[in-house]
Design a protein around this motif. Structure first.
Motif, PDB file in Angstrom:
ATOM      1  N   LEU A 451     -13.144   0.522  23.859  1.00 20.04           N
ATOM      2  CA  LEU A 451     -12.040   1.432  24.101  1.00 20.04           C
ATOM      3  C   LEU A 451     -11.340   1.063  25.397  1.00 20.04           C
ATOM      4  CD1 LEU A 451     -13.714   4.831  23.114  1.00 20.04           C
ATOM      5  CD2 LEU A 451     -12.256   3.352  21.728  1.00 20.04           C
ATOM      6  N   ALA A 452     -10.091   0.671  25.314  1.00 17.97           N
ATOM      7  CA  ALA A 452      -9.329   0.252  26.490  1.00 17.97           C
ATOM      8  C   ALA A 452      -8.851   1.438  27.306  1.00 17.97           C
ATOM      9  CB  ALA A 452      -8.131  -0.592  26.064  1.00 17.97           C
ATOM     10  N   SER A 453      -8.789   2.637  26.699  1.00 19.52           N
ATOM     11  CA  SER A 453      -8.347   3.837  27.403  1.00 19.52           C
ATOM     12  C   SER A 453      -9.008   5.044  26.760  1.00 19.52           C
ATOM     13  CB  SER A 453      -6.817   3.959  27.362  1.00 19.52           C
ATOM     14  OG  SER A 453      -6.370   4.043  26.015  1.00 19.52           O
ATOM     15  N   ASP A 454      -8.724   6.209  27.306  1.00 21.43           N
ATOM     16  CA  ASP A 454      -9.343   7.425  26.791  1.00 21.43           C
ATOM     17  C   ASP A 454      -8.880   7.738  25.371  1.00 21.43           C
ATOM     18  OD1 ASP A 454     -10.420   7.566  29.294  1.00 21.43           O
ATOM     19  OD2 ASP A 454      -8.893   8.947  30.057  1.00 21.43           O
ATOM     20  N   ILE A 455      -7.609   7.483  25.089  1.00 20.89           N
ATOM     21  CA  ILE A 455      -7.055   7.727  23.754  1.00 20.89           C
ATOM     22  C   ILE A 455      -6.386   6.443  23.279  1.00 20.89           C
ATOM     23  CG2 ILE A 455      -5.450   9.084  22.373  1.00 20.89           C
ATOM     24  CD1 ILE A 455      -5.754  11.350  24.350  1.00 20.89           C
ATOM     25  N   VAL A 456      -6.829   5.956  22.145  1.00 21.71           N
ATOM     26  CA  VAL A 456      -6.298   4.710  21.582  1.00 21.71           C
ATOM     27  C   VAL A 456      -5.682   5.019  20.228  1.00 21.71           C
ATOM     28  CG1 VAL A 456      -6.834   2.363  20.846  1.00 21.71           C
ATOM     29  CG2 VAL A 456      -8.080   3.382  22.770  1.00 21.71           C
ATOM     30  N   GLU A 457      -4.513   4.481  19.978  1.00 25.66           N
ATOM     31  CA  GLU A 457      -3.856   4.675  18.692  1.00 25.66           C
ATOM     32  C   GLU A 457      -4.366   3.664  17.689  1.00 25.66           C
ATOM     33  OE1 GLU A 457       0.442   3.711  17.733  1.00 25.66           O
ATOM     34  OE2 GLU A 457       0.558   5.906  17.904  1.00 25.66           O
ATOM     35  N   VAL A 458      -4.846   4.151  16.548  1.00 19.35           N
ATOM     36  CA  VAL A 458      -5.335   3.270  15.488  1.00 19.35           C
ATOM     37  C   VAL A 458      -4.399   3.384  14.293  1.00 19.35           C
ATOM     38  CG1 VAL A 458      -7.735   3.429  16.245  1.00 19.35           C
ATOM     39  CG2 VAL A 458      -6.854   5.064  14.561  1.00 19.35           C
ATOM     40  N   THR A 459      -4.442   2.378  13.440  1.00 21.81           N
ATOM     41  CA  THR A 459      -3.590   2.337  12.251  1.00 21.81           C
ATOM     42  C   THR A 459      -4.461   2.354  11.012  1.00 21.81           C
ATOM     43  OG1 THR A 459      -1.898   1.063  13.432  1.00 21.81           O
ATOM     44  CG2 THR A 459      -1.800   1.056  11.034  1.00 21.81           C
ATOM     45  N   LEU A 460      -4.184   3.317  10.135  1.00 25.29           N
ATOM     46  CA  LEU A 460      -4.878   3.408   8.850  1.00 25.29           C
ATOM     47  C   LEU A 460      -3.975   2.836   7.769  1.00 25.29           C
ATOM     48  CD1 LEU A 460      -6.297   7.038   9.089  1.00 25.29           C
ATOM     49  CD2 LEU A 460      -7.556   4.921   9.402  1.00 25.29           C
ATOM     50  N   THR A 461      -4.514   1.981   6.941  1.00 24.08           N
ATOM     51  CA  THR A 461      -3.768   1.359   5.849  1.00 24.08           C
ATOM     52  C   THR A 461      -4.363   1.818   4.525  1.00 24.08           C
ATOM     53  OG1 THR A 461      -3.293  -0.586   7.204  1.00 24.08           O
ATOM     54  CG2 THR A 461      -2.976  -0.795   4.838  1.00 24.08           C
ATOM     55  N   VAL A 462      -3.519   2.377   3.682  1.00 25.80           N
ATOM     56  CA  VAL A 462      -3.940   2.843   2.362  1.00 25.80           C
ATOM     57  C   VAL A 462      -3.212   2.002   1.327  1.00 25.80           C
ATOM     58  CG1 VAL A 462      -4.041   4.778   0.758  1.00 25.80           C
ATOM     59  CG2 VAL A 462      -4.312   5.183   3.209  1.00 25.80           C
ATOM     60  N   GLU A 463      -3.981   1.339   0.468  1.00 26.19           N
ATOM     61  CA  GLU A 463      -3.411   0.534  -0.612  1.00 26.19           C
ATOM     62  C   GLU A 463      -3.775   1.175  -1.945  1.00 26.19           C
ATOM     63  OE1 GLU A 463      -4.529  -3.510  -0.366  1.00 26.19           O
ATOM     64  OE2 GLU A 463      -3.395  -3.907   1.471  1.00 26.19           O
ATOM     65  N   ALA A 464      -2.736   1.509  -2.721  1.00 28.77           N
ATOM     66  CA  ALA A 464      -2.930   2.122  -4.035  1.00 28.77           C
ATOM     67  C   ALA A 464      -2.680   1.074  -5.104  1.00 28.77           C
ATOM     68  CB  ALA A 464      -1.980   3.296  -4.221  1.00 28.77           C
ATOM     69  N   SER A 465      -3.623   0.922  -6.014  1.00 27.86           N
ATOM     70  CA  SER A 465      -3.492  -0.036  -7.109  1.00 27.86           C
ATOM     71  C   SER A 465      -3.254   0.722  -8.401  1.00 27.86           C
ATOM     72  CB  SER A 465      -4.755  -0.897  -7.218  1.00 27.86           C
ATOM     73  OG  SER A 465      -5.894  -0.081  -7.445  1.00 27.86           O
ATOM     74  N   GLY A 466      -2.981  -0.003  -9.460  1.00 31.14           N
ATOM     75  CA  GLY A 466      -2.705   0.599 -10.756  1.00 31.14           C
ATOM     76  C   GLY A 466      -1.343   0.173 -11.252  1.00 31.14           C
ATOM     77  N   GLU A 467      -0.772   0.974 -12.166  1.00 32.49           N
ATOM     78  CA  GLU A 467       0.530   0.625 -12.729  1.00 32.49           C
ATOM     79  C   GLU A 467       1.643   0.695 -11.694  1.00 32.49           C
ATOM     80  OE1 GLU A 467       1.493   2.836 -16.201  1.00 32.49           O
ATOM     81  OE2 GLU A 467      -0.429   2.487 -17.192  1.00 32.49           O
ATOM     82  N   VAL A 468       1.453   1.559 -10.677  1.00 37.38           N
ATOM     83  CA  VAL A 468       2.483   1.708  -9.641  1.00 37.38           C
ATOM     84  C   VAL A 468       1.833   1.438  -8.287  1.00 37.38           C
ATOM     85  CG1 VAL A 468       4.292   3.201  -8.703  1.00 37.38           C
ATOM     86  CG2 VAL A 468       3.527   3.501 -11.070  1.00 37.38           C
ATOM     87  N   PRO A 469       1.752   0.169  -7.853  1.00 40.10           N
ATOM     88  CA  PRO A 469       1.102  -0.134  -6.573  1.00 40.10           C
ATOM     89  C   PRO A 469       1.926   0.379  -5.399  1.00 40.10           C
ATOM     90  CG  PRO A 469       2.128  -2.099  -7.477  1.00 40.10           C
ATOM     91  CD  PRO A 469       2.259  -1.034  -8.524  1.00 40.10           C
ATOM     92  N   ALA A 470       1.234   0.661  -4.308  1.00 42.69           N
ATOM     93  CA  ALA A 470       1.912   1.135  -3.099  1.00 42.69           C
ATOM     94  C   ALA A 470       1.032   0.817  -1.900  1.00 42.69           C
ATOM     95  CB  ALA A 470       2.194   2.631  -3.174  1.00 42.69           C
ATOM     96  N   ARG A 471       1.666   0.693  -0.750  1.00 46.79           N
ATOM     97  CA  ARG A 471       0.929   0.434   0.498  1.00 46.79           C
ATOM     98  C   ARG A 471       1.576   1.271   1.603  1.00 46.79           C
ATOM     99  NH1 ARG A 471       0.742  -2.965   5.059  1.00 46.79           N
ATOM    100  NH2 ARG A 471      -1.358  -3.797   5.501  1.00 46.79           N
ATOM    101  N   ILE A 472       0.755   2.094   2.243  1.00 48.28           N
ATOM    102  CA  ILE A 472       1.256   3.012   3.267  1.00 48.28           C
ATOM    103  C   ILE A 472       0.403   2.886   4.516  1.00 48.28           C
ATOM    104  CG2 ILE A 472       1.545   5.457   3.871  1.00 48.28           C
ATOM    105  CD1 ILE A 472       2.342   6.036   1.082  1.00 48.28           C
ATOM    106  N   GLU A 473       1.055   2.903   5.671  1.00 43.93           N
ATOM    107  CA  GLU A 473       0.360   2.884   6.958  1.00 43.93           C
ATOM    108  C   GLU A 473       0.597   4.196   7.689  1.00 43.93           C
ATOM    109  OE1 GLU A 473       1.502  -0.461   9.268  1.00 43.93           O
ATOM    110  OE2 GLU A 473       0.368  -1.923   8.063  1.00 43.93           O
ATOM    111  N   ARG A 474      -0.484   4.710   8.289  1.00 41.76           N
ATOM    112  CA  ARG A 474      -0.404   5.916   9.092  1.00 41.76           C
ATOM    113  C   ARG A 474      -1.109   5.691  10.433  1.00 41.76           C
ATOM    114  NH1 ARG A 474       3.019   6.920   6.163  1.00 41.76           N
ATOM    115  NH2 ARG A 474       3.240   8.646   4.677  1.00 41.76           N
ATOM    116  N   ARG A 475      -0.525   6.212  11.506  1.00 39.41           N
ATOM    117  CA  ARG A 475      -1.120   6.084  12.833  1.00 39.41           C
ATOM    118  C   ARG A 475      -1.790   7.386  13.229  1.00 39.41           C
ATOM    119  NH1 ARG A 475       3.386   2.812  13.028  1.00 39.41           N
ATOM    120  NH2 ARG A 475       3.019   0.719  13.879  1.00 39.41           N
ATOM    121  N   ALA A 476      -2.895   7.264  13.946  1.00 39.70           N
ATOM    122  CA  ALA A 476      -3.654   8.435  14.375  1.00 39.70           C
ATOM    123  C   ALA A 476      -4.311   8.141  15.719  1.00 39.70           C
ATOM    124  CB  ALA A 476      -4.705   8.806  13.328  1.00 39.70           C
TER     125      ALA A 476
END
Length: 484
Positions: A451-476
């Protein structure tokens, strides 16, 4: 814009000053009020009457038939409030898509401005629900009570068995049509067949019963009794339409240069040598008007631009062998200043450009809208947890909304800290059914030394597969020990 003087012996806009006693004062007070006079619009045939009936059939047909249409095994148009899903043919909208509704309302308002600037109250005369349903109720009144003159005599005459039968039949038709209108309205929110079964078995819920009766009563009252009073006194559009009109806006106009001086005459009168204008003062334009105005007095707020007076006047001109167009769609510039009108002017171009931009943007937004919604909510009860091996753990809740009608699989990854680990209660890939809302607890673990600091921003990546693929990133945010 001028308001039409009311018909009858009572004058408006001027109150006599009482000279003596309460009798004069009572007479002065009475002059301020005029009892409502029922209007019996005369039947009319012509080009605009045909267009108006075409609009009635199309709009009522759409309203009553759409709930019975199916699409991919479901109702084509259904606003499923309990499931929080709106189906419009092949599209499914969620509460998160509510901004599309606001977008549509903005486009509808701009479309009204655009059409009004060009063609005046075209909406009122042909497409307004008040006009459409009033035409339907008038048609039922005609088939049960007769033409306009016969209806007037029937109302003024004594009660007889014939009058009771005609009035009763009309009320049965009106009430049945109104209840069917209320049923159709509720069928946009409850599947039609399901609602029909509930109605037949008297098992409808409280809200369904309320809205069927309320919407039916509103239709019955507005189209059956209030009619032109809604347009004249209740609708705000007539009041602010003048702000959208200019001298190049199409309005229903009477050609006073050609029609005056008006007066009756024989059909064989020589038009070229007669001192009279083309108006024969037959008052048919007043008799066919659904709001009871005289268009020869100029533009009035009660005029809904239905063009019934245009049709009937053209018929009279044909019988008199005069040119048509004594009453016609025209503009102030064309009628008063005798110069060509300009359709494409500044306000019309601005309205058109804005409307086109909004339409293109709306179409692109709907076509490219995400079929997956991912929300990340951090656990606020505990900032972090210390685990064995010098690991720091943060807890989150992931919410997935599958906005498609097929099953989907999700894989979750995270980065932003060296050695960051994703820990789930179930193995990946996660599976959600069609239209399902899936909530999953998520734990992220990272070495405290990374941990470089007390609060670090991370990135979550969600990949949806199937007939309608999608990829979404969220920061927390990822909270470490120093955040205390």
């Amino acid at each position: 814009m001028r308001s039409r003087p009311r018909r009858g012996p009572v004058k408006r806009g001027r109150t006599a000053r009482p000279r003596r006693g309460g009798e004069d004062a009572g007479r002065a007070a009475q002059s301020l009020y005029v009892a409502h006079e029922k209007i019996y619009p005369r039947e009319v045939q012509g080009r605009y009457a045909s267009l108006r009936w075409l609009a009635v059939w199309l709009l009522l047909g759409l309203y009553y038939l759409l709930p019975w249409m199916s699409w991919d095994g479901r109702q084509a148009v259904l606003f499923d409030l309990p499931a929080r899903k709106f189906y419009i043919f092949g599209l499914t909208f969620w509460p998160q898509d509510f901004f599309f509704m606001a977008w549509l309302l903005i486009m509808a308002a701009l479309m009204l401005f655009f059409v009004t600037a060009i063609a005046g109250r075209l909406w009122c005369g042909y497409a307004c629900p008040q006009t459409v349903w009033t035409e339907a109720f008038l048609w039922m009144e005609r088939i049960t009570e007769g033409r306009h003159g016969r209806r007037r005599k029937l109302d003024e005459g004594p009660w007889t068995l014939e009058k009771l039968a005609r009035k009763g039949t009309k009320q049965v038709l009106w009430i049945g049509f109104s209840l069917w209108t209320g049923f159709t309205f509720v069928a946009y929110f409850t599947p039609t067949l399901e609602l029909g079964h509930k109605v037949l078995t008297f098992s409808t819920g409280a809200w369904e019963t309320f809205w069927i009766l309320f919407y039916g009563f509103a239709t019955y009252g507005n189209a059956g009794f209030l009619r032109e009073q809604v347009c004249k006194y209740m609708c705000p559009y007539a009041r602010f339409q003048s702000a959208m009109f200019d001298k190049d806006t199409l309005i229903i106009s009477y050609d006073a240069r050609r029609g005056e001086p008006r007066g009756p005459r024989k059909m064989d009168l020589d038009r070229q040598t007669s001192p009279l204008g083309d108006c024969i003062d037959c008052h048919l334009c007043v008799q066919v008007c659904p709001t009871g105005i005289d268009i020869r007095e100029g533009l009035q707020i009660e005029c809904i631009a239905c063009a019934a007076c245009v049709d009937v006047c053209n018929g009279v001109m044909d019988r008199m062998h005069y040119p048509r167009g004594l009453v016609r769609y025209s503009t102030h510039h064309a009628m008063e200043e005798q110069r060509p009108s300009r359709v494409w002017r500044a306000r019309v171009l601005i309205y058109g450009a804005l409307l086109l931009a909004l339409l293109i943007g709306f179409g692109a937004a709907v076509a490219n809208r995400s079929t997956l919604i991912v929300d990340v909510i951090r656990d606020r009860n505990t900032l972090y947890r210390e685990r064995a091996g010098g690991l720091i753990e943060n807890v989150y809740t992931l919410t997935f909304v599958n906005k498609t009608e097929v099953e989907r699989q999700y894989r979750i990854a995270a980065h932003g800290i060296d050695g960051l680990v994703v820990d789930l209660d179930r193995p990946q890939p996660l599976v959600s059914g069609p239209g399902q809302v899936l909530r999953v607890p998520l734990r992220l673990q990272a070495p405290s030394s990374a941990l470089a600091s007390d609060i670090v921003e991370v990135t979550l990546t969600v990949e949806a597969s199937g007939e309608v693929p999608a990829r979404i990133e969220r920061r927390a945010p990822f909270v470490g020990p120093g955040a205390r």
